[in-house]
Design a protein around this motif. Sequence first.
Motif, short mmCIF file in Angstrom:
data_model
loop_
_atom_site.label_atom_id
_atom_site.label_comp_id
_atom_site.label_asym_id
_atom_site.label_seq_id
_atom_site.Cartn_x
_atom_site.Cartn_y
_atom_site.Cartn_z
N GLN A 22 0.83 -1.06 0.15
CA GLN A 22 -0.06 0.03 -0.02
C GLN A 22 0.92 1.18 0.02
OE1 GLN A 22 -2.53 -0.14 3.53
NE2 GLN A 22 -4.10 -1.23 2.54
N ILE A 26 -2.15 5.98 1.72
CA ILE A 26 -3.52 5.06 1.95
C ILE A 26 -3.36 4.36 3.04
CG2 ILE A 26 -4.81 2.97 0.84
CD1 ILE A 26 -4.82 5.44 -0.78
N GLU A 29 -4.21 6.77 5.75
CA GLU A 29 -5.76 6.92 5.80
C GLU A 29 -6.52 5.66 6.45
OE1 GLU A 29 -7.41 7.63 1.84
OE2 GLU A 29 -6.07 9.40 1.75
N ASN A 30 -6.09 4.46 6.16
CA ASN A 30 -6.71 3.21 6.90
C ASN A 30 -6.39 2.97 8.40
OD1 ASN A 30 -7.48 2.67 4.17
ND2 ASN A 30 -6.07 1.15 3.88
#
Length: 68
Positions: A22, A26, A29-30
């Motif tokens: 990833q 990202i 954000e996760n």
Amino acid sequence: RSLALDLARETMLGTARLMEHQHPAILKENVMSPGGTTAAGILASEKAGLRAACETFVCAATQKPRML
């Protein structure tokens, strides 16, 4: 101290493994919830100038071989 070092190492290793799959943005954000502990840590590190310090580090390290 030993436990803190173990936790820091495992956190970094786990993050590196996740980054193989990833993009860091990202991943952030996760994992980061608004107002959570990760958000607080990132905000504090940015206020302290960590991003600029990292950029300075990388630039200096990449320029050094060119100077030899």
